[in-house]
Design a protein around this motif. Structure first.
Motif, mmCIF file in Angstrom:
data_model
loop_
_atom_site.group_PDB
_atom_site.id
_atom_site.type_symbol
_atom_site.label_atom_id
_atom_site.label_comp_id
_atom_site.label_asym_id
_atom_site.label_seq_id
_atom_site.Cartn_x
_atom_site.Cartn_y
_atom_site.Cartn_z
ATOM 1 N N ARG A 1 -40.528 37.896 117.205
ATOM 2 C CA ARG A 1 -40.455 39.215 117.844
ATOM 3 C C ARG A 1 -39.016 39.670 118.084
ATOM 4 N NH1 ARG A 1 -41.983 39.558 122.730
ATOM 5 N NH2 ARG A 1 -41.508 37.370 123.055
ATOM 6 N N VAL A 2 -38.076 38.717 118.170
ATOM 7 C CA VAL A 2 -36.690 39.138 118.390
ATOM 8 C C VAL A 2 -35.879 39.133 117.085
ATOM 9 C CG1 VAL A 2 -36.575 38.563 120.829
ATOM 10 C CG2 VAL A 2 -36.017 36.824 119.153
ATOM 11 N N TRP B 1 -33.846 42.163 116.743
ATOM 12 C CA TRP B 1 -32.653 42.101 117.601
ATOM 13 C C TRP B 1 -31.570 41.254 116.926
ATOM 14 C CZ3 TRP B 1 -30.476 37.745 120.037
ATOM 15 C CH2 TRP B 1 -29.437 38.029 120.919
ATOM 16 N N ARG C 1 -47.922 37.279 117.067
ATOM 17 C CA ARG C 1 -47.250 38.413 116.433
ATOM 18 C C ARG C 1 -46.619 39.324 117.500
ATOM 19 N NH1 ARG C 1 -50.087 42.976 112.592
ATOM 20 N NH2 ARG C 1 -48.204 44.177 112.240
ATOM 21 N N TRP D 1 -27.922 25.681 128.281
ATOM 22 C CA TRP D 1 -29.243 26.192 127.935
ATOM 23 C C TRP D 1 -30.319 25.224 128.428
ATOM 24 C CZ3 TRP D 1 -31.804 24.652 122.890
ATOM 25 C CH2 TRP D 1 -33.114 25.137 122.855
ATOM 26 N N TRP E 1 -30.257 32.523 124.175
ATOM 27 C CA TRP E 1 -31.282 31.574 124.587
ATOM 28 C C TRP E 1 -31.650 30.779 123.355
ATOM 29 C CZ3 TRP E 1 -33.731 30.035 128.808
ATOM 30 C CH2 TRP E 1 -35.010 29.486 128.710
#
Lengths: 355, 365
Positions: free
Chosen positions: A81-82, A85, B290, B29, A59
């Motif tokens: 946050r990723v 990953w 966060r 996308w 993405w």
């Protein structure tokens, strides 16, 4: 949007493979007088950045930046946050998450000594990122040919991944039974099986009734299958993409036609890329990766300005061969000879009933 | 009908803005602008449509298989295979360089087209198309309702498939196969499984589902290109008291967010309503960037459309808009949890598109 397995296996893609690719790229950069190389990536054009880092965005978008020293860095629009990953699925020195990719990329390059910035596929580089980099003082040069020369020939790791992708596609297409009459049942079976075998992506297209239409399309809603029809699976595994097609004859007395056409196909493929035509086929196509688009049109009956693939490159070949008056749609991945030897199919487009 | 109504609306908007030709870009996308203008759902490479004020549409694609697919799937377009797509489109635009041309979304255009050295100038027409994408026609809303029905059905399949021992990608395979069998060509799906170690959702990994896992997903099937999303969480086994208490906070936040959806309210109002619930329970830190990206977003021809539901987004909601309200975030006691419903903005409030109960599902518990 990617919704299959995206993971990194050090057995399939060892650090040494990435290190070797980075070293060769950096040597070419030095020769070209570049201080940095930038390769754009989104989920449809991931094959450049993934070749150097393994990074495939499911993405959003980002760029890979290779400067004069160290491992590549990523500047991505994905959220922080990723980041874990990304770090778990890629081999990179650092990841910067930002909505202003161009500005942050320019900062990163300046901090590492600046210099001329080569962009692989500068023509196709998104205007917004290019504008922000230029505004920050970057001089952008086209590094397409330099990168394509490095990216073209397949190394053993890439070949193994492509062979795995081909095996997934073959297994998925082999599950089709001639008695299947519903297009959606066929699509569901093929895609479900490919994804259950860890395909990163799977696009299934159909030519539902070859007596009426030879073009492949994506099916939405209901569609029934004719006496002969073709299914094409485009499958990605760990960044390696292949196309494989199967033509199904529902009449048992025509079951021999597809394997016979596949033999003709294999002979035509062996002549690539020197063949000026493709065994006289009216429609044929050779696709491969030059920079970032995994399956780019390189040569074929509709390609006005052919780009001959490099010796030793992986390609996917598609054609339609008439046999006993019936159209047979064929597609399969192949490896071009590195030193003049014939090209060879990674997997033959032959499917035994009941496989 | 959907295609014709969209095209008519685009031409009307171009006319009002004094635009003679619109250059519309798309890839797999960010394909919504292109789908709106040309009704082609691109999967590989770049696609660029040129829409003239007279209603002619030329579609350029750089993938040969996409050119063939566009020819088979669309009507009324002139389709060109152009491996050097930026240069091919530039050649075409050179012929109308003295006209007023706009581009959307301009920032994604191949840089060759946007280069200052071109004979033509491309104004930024992104906002013009954004308005059309956000404010939907009744036929578009009907497609969203049908997509939402598939989302409910898809989540029921997900619940059954989330059995211990199965890998995440096998779980996705079951859902995708179900949706393809229903004639649904596309779905966006991310997920997470585990406990407090899980910070968000990603594409499936090879991690196996185990007893006690919280399994989250965002499942987003499409109908005629329109995506509708559901977010739910399940527990593999019996939910703990902590998990149930936490889920109550998410449900209260979702309900507060949906209650704030009405014409004239802003995206910020909805986000604030959701976040105030978390703040009330001392969880204010967990609604910051966060731990969470957005508190919802627009839906339509793109999974993550405008407006983003955030406390600093002042986009005014109006009838015909579609959004998902999802107070998804990390909870310090139990890990990442999601809960969200797709809704349409109506004349009086919100129409919730989903029927799946807003509960913490228990698998075999």
């Amino acid at each position: 949007m990617r919704r299959g397995l995206i993971a990194r296996s050090k057995a399939e893609l060892p650090d040494a493979i990435f290190a070797g690719r980075v070293e060769r790229t950096r040597a070419a950069m030095t020769k070209a007088g570049l201080g940095a190389l930038v390769v754009y990536s989104n989920n449809t054009r991931a094959a450049g950045a993934s070749w150097l880092t393994g990074f495939v965005p499911y993405w959003s978008e980002g760029v890979m930046v290779l400067t004069r020293a160290g491992d590549p860095a990523l500047v991505v629009a994905l959220s922080k946050r990723v980041q874990t990953w990304i770090e778990a699925t890629s081999r990179v020195a650092s990841v910067v998450s930002t909505p202003r990719i161009g500005a942050e990329t320019a900062k990163l390059i300046a901090a590492s000594g600046g210099g001329a910035v080569g962009v692989a596929d500068l023509d196709g580089f998104p205007a917004g990122i290019a504008d922000d980099m230029r505004a920050a003082g970057c001089a952008l040069a086209d590094a397409t040919d330099m990168f394509a020369a490095l990216r073209g020939p397949a190394d053993p790791a890439e070949l193994a991944l492509a062979a795995h992708a081909a095996a997934i596609a073959h297994d998925a297409l082999a599950c089709i039974l001639p008695e299947h009459g519903d297009a959606n049942a066929v699509i569901a079976a093929v895609e479900g099986r490919a994804r259950a075998h860890a395909a990163e992506e799977c696009y299934v297209a159909l030519a539902p009734d070859l007596a009426r239409e030879r073009r492949f399309k994506r099916i939405e809603g209901q569609a029934s299958l004719g006496r002969s029809h073709a299914i094409r699976a485009t499958v990605a595994y760990k960044g390696a993409w292949v196309r494989l097609a199967r033509t199904v004859f529902r009449d048992h007395d025509k079951a021999h036609i597809a394997p016979a056409a596949a033999e003709v196909f294999a002979a035509c493929v062996a002549g690539l890329p020197q063949a000026s035509g493709f065994g006289g086929a009216s429609a044929w196509l050779v696709e491969g990766c030059r920079v970032a688009q995994p399956l780019e049109a390189l040569m074929g009956s509709r390609v006005d300005a052919p780009r001959r693939p490099a010796p030793g490159a992986l390609v996917s070949v598609t054609t339609c061969i008439e046999h006993e008056g019936e159209p047979v749609m064929l597609a399969a991945p192949a490896l071009l000879g590195a030193s003049g030897e014939p090209a060879a199919l990674l997997v033959p487009p032959v499917f035994r009933e009941g496989d | 009908m959907l295609r014709e109504e969209r095209r008519a609306r685009l031409l009307e908007a171009m006319s009002e803005a004094g635009v003679d030709a619109m250059v519309v870009y798309g890839n797999a996308w960010q394909g919504d602008y292109l789908r709106y203008a040309a009704d082609f759902g691109i999967l590989e490479g770049h696609g660029i449509a040129i829409v003239t004020a007279a209603g002619a549409i030329e579609l350029y694609v750089d993938s040969a298989v996409e050119a063939e697919r566009a020819e088979a799937e669309t009507t009324g377009l002139a389709i060109a295979l152009a491996p050097d797509i930026g240069r091919a489109v530039a050649q075409r635009l050179d012929r109308i360089a003295n006209h007023r041309i706009a581009a959307a979304p301009r920032r994604f255009l191949p840089s060759f087209l946007a280069d200052a050295g071109r004979a033509f100038a491309l104004a930024d027409g992104t906002a013009l198309v954004d308005r059309l994408l956000m404010h939907k026609l009744p036929v578009e809303l009907d497609a969203m309702r049908r997509a939402a029905k598939l989302a409910d059905e898809g989540y029921a399949v997900f619940r059954k498939a989330a059995i211990p021992g199965r890998r995440q990608y096998e779980l996705c395979s079951a859902v995708e196969a179900f949706l393809r069998a229903k004639g649904c060509p596309d779905n966006f799906m991310i997920l997470g499984s585990g406990g407090r170690d899980v910070l968000g959702m990603t594409p499936p990994s090879d991690r196996r589902i185990v007893a006690g896992d919280l399994v989250t997903t965002e499942l987003t099937p499409s109908v005629e290109g329109y995506y509708a999303q559901i977010c739910r969480t399940l527990v593999v086994g019996k939910a703990t008291a902590k998990q149930l208490r936490a889920h109550d906070v998410y449900r209260e936040a979702l309900e507060a967010g949906i209650a704030a959806v009405r014409p004239g309210a802003t995206a910020a109002d909805v986000a604030r309503a959701e976040n105030d619930v978390f703040r009330k329970y001392g969880l204010g830190d967990y609604v910051t960037d966060r731990y969470t990206r957005v508190r919802g977003h627009g839906l339509g021809l793109f999974v993550d459309s405008k407006p983003h539901i955030l406390e600093d987004v002042e986009t005014v909601l109006a009838p015909g808009m579609a959004i998902i309200v999802h107070p998804n975030t990390y909870h310090p006691e139990i890990g990442y949890m999601v809960l969200g419903d797709a809704v349409l903005v109506t004349e009086t409030g919100a129409e919730v598109l989903l029927r799946t109960p807003r509960q913490l599902f228990e698998l075999g518990g």
